[in-house]
Design an enzyme around this catalytic site. Sequence first.
Site, short mmCIF file in Angstrom:
data_model
loop_
_atom_site.label_atom_id
_atom_site.label_comp_id
_atom_site.label_asym_id
_atom_site.label_seq_id
_atom_site.Cartn_x
_atom_site.Cartn_y
_atom_site.Cartn_z
N ASP A 78 0.84 -1.21 0.00
CA ASP A 78 0.00 0.00 0.00
C ASP A 78 0.87 1.24 0.00
O ASP A 78 2.04 1.21 0.40
CB ASP A 78 -0.97 0.02 1.20
CG ASP A 78 -0.27 0.11 2.55
OD1 ASP A 78 0.80 -0.49 2.73
OD2 ASP A 78 -0.82 0.80 3.45
N ASP A 109 8.77 3.80 -1.08
CA ASP A 109 7.97 3.45 0.11
C ASP A 109 6.69 2.76 -0.35
O ASP A 109 5.67 3.39 -0.49
CB ASP A 109 7.67 4.73 0.89
CG ASP A 109 6.94 4.46 2.20
OD1 ASP A 109 6.77 3.32 2.58
OD2 ASP A 109 6.53 5.46 2.84
N GLU A 143 0.02 -0.98 5.89
CA GLU A 143 1.07 -0.36 6.74
C GLU A 143 0.84 1.14 6.87
O GLU A 143 1.01 1.71 7.94
CB GLU A 143 2.45 -0.65 6.14
CG GLU A 143 3.61 -0.36 7.10
CD GLU A 143 4.08 1.09 7.08
OE1 GLU A 143 4.79 1.47 8.01
OE2 GLU A 143 3.72 1.85 6.16
N SER A 390 7.91 5.39 11.57
CA SER A 390 7.36 4.27 12.32
C SER A 390 6.96 3.13 11.39
O SER A 390 6.45 3.38 10.29
CB SER A 390 6.11 4.71 13.09
OG SER A 390 6.38 5.88 13.84
N1 BES Z 1 8.54 3.54 5.34
C1 BES Z 1 7.81 4.27 6.30
C2 BES Z 1 8.46 4.29 7.65
C3 BES Z 1 9.79 5.00 7.72
C4 BES Z 1 10.06 6.07 6.93
C5 BES Z 1 10.68 4.58 8.63
C6 BES Z 1 11.28 6.69 7.02
C7 BES Z 1 11.88 5.22 8.73
C8 BES Z 1 12.19 6.26 7.91
C9 BES Z 1 6.42 3.72 6.47
O1 BES Z 1 5.83 3.36 5.26
C10 BES Z 1 5.56 4.80 7.04
O2 BES Z 1 5.40 5.81 6.41
N2 BES Z 1 4.98 4.56 8.21
C11 BES Z 1 4.02 5.43 8.76
C12 BES Z 1 3.26 4.65 9.78
C13 BES Z 1 2.01 5.30 10.26
C14 BES Z 1 1.06 5.65 9.16
C15 BES Z 1 1.32 4.38 11.24
C16 BES Z 1 4.68 6.65 9.36
O3 BES Z 1 5.80 6.57 9.88
O4 BES Z 1 4.09 7.72 9.28
ZN ZN Z 2 5.19 5.26 4.29
#
Ligand code: BES
Ligand code: ZN
Length: 444
Positions: A78, A109, A143, A390
């Site tokens: 996603d 991503d 995710e 995250s």
């Molecule tokens: N790939 C990211 C997480 C990430 C980005 C980790 C950059 C470290 C560095 C992931 O797809 C993401 O965007 N996660 C969301 C989670 C949230 C929607 C619960 C985030 O971090 O905002």
């Molecule tokens: Zn992301």
Amino acid sequence: MNPDPQLHDLFTLLRFSSISTDPAHQPQMQACAAWVAEKMSCLGFSSTIHPTPGHPIVLARKKPSPGKKTVLIYGHYDVQPVDPLHLWTHPPFEPHLENGIITARGATDNKGQFLAHILGVQETLDSGTELPVNLIFLIEGEEEIGSPHLPAFLEQHREELACDVIVISDTGMIAPGLPTFTYGLRGIAALELFLTGPDKDLHSGIYGGAVANPITVLARLLGTLHDEQGRVRIPGFYSQVRELQSWEREAWKKLPLGDSDLLQLTGSPALAGEDGYSALERCYARPTAELNGISGGYQGEGTKTVLPSRASAKLTFRLVPDQDPDIILEQACQHLREHCPRTVHLEIKTGHSGKPYLVDPHNPYGQAAQRALARAFDHAEPALIREGGSIPIVATFKEVLGVDTLLLGLALPDCRAHSPNENFPVANFKAGIRLNQELLRELA
Ligand code: BES
Ligand code: ZN
């Protein structure tokens, strides 16, 4: 068709507009999951698409060989919404390749990164070599909305998912060509607040001055969240925060990503945040309260003299070890209720949450991963970092499956994840394909 079959696969995957948060894209989510499952079947994996009350989970595995370690590779198909669309130089779901950079939503991503692992496995199998470990691929579609259905899936398939270690490429690299091992992630807790004043929009001339304006109240309320030193003012917010270790501060000072680089990457006029910490330290290891959206009143062209009935705001807290999202949400709700005047009604809805993650980068799996990173990137010494973003399921993997996760990111600092013109260099995609092969050998 792209003459490079690996890029052809990536471009095909990027054409699915798999935006998990938007119900209009549900058919594309299904189609994207089906493509991933089919790709795994072509590699001789037995793959299944598990429906959930939300978006499907793709699980693929090879028949396990006894005596070999089992590695689970996680990714997510996603992506985030694409707005504002007019800022994209090319349509977000029509991947564009120029000067070795692929531009598309999801390029970095996370489609480019998880596909690199799949194609690494394909290269191993195509060369007639046996896979050095037993492999499970778990590719989910939620995710970006906090993985709401994955924890239950892990509980239900605990035995099937038993493994020695988990691998994820969904984080960043400090700089091009600098392999990066991430040993910590921030957690997250989301909430939305709604203020209601008059029971309908009012004429701001006839009634203005006689009742509270919900936008004004909201602005003041949100203003109570931080002090002048950039610290979050919610009582108890910092009580469980684990301080940065001195080796981390020393190591991060040496990274080629100082305050001025971070400032330049953001395009902001100046840096800001909690006093006493560098920009990198604030992002990697300090908690925040962040406003993600605010609305109320008239947003159209020109003016409208209205005293709005409602105003609202969306907030997320980024959390660090050992903060607990449930406790933080409780403290935040109490703070907001205490500071909200009786001139408006306050309603708070809590949203998704995920715990922070921190692991010892020097444990045997960490060391194996760092050797693989060095080999995949011309023997450069890997940087050891935490990340501000995250991946909520990582802490749940540890809780439910009892295993650590190796975070081996391939995204560059200017990848524009979640923004217009998200991009991923072909060089990083190819490095990811090499990394998978080096890694599986090292983990065997
Ligand atoms: N790939 C990211 C997480 C990430 C980005 C980790 C950059 C470290 C560095 C992931 O797809 C993401 O965007 N996660 C969301 C989670 C949230 C929607 C619960 C985030 O971090 O905002
Ligand atoms: Zn992301």
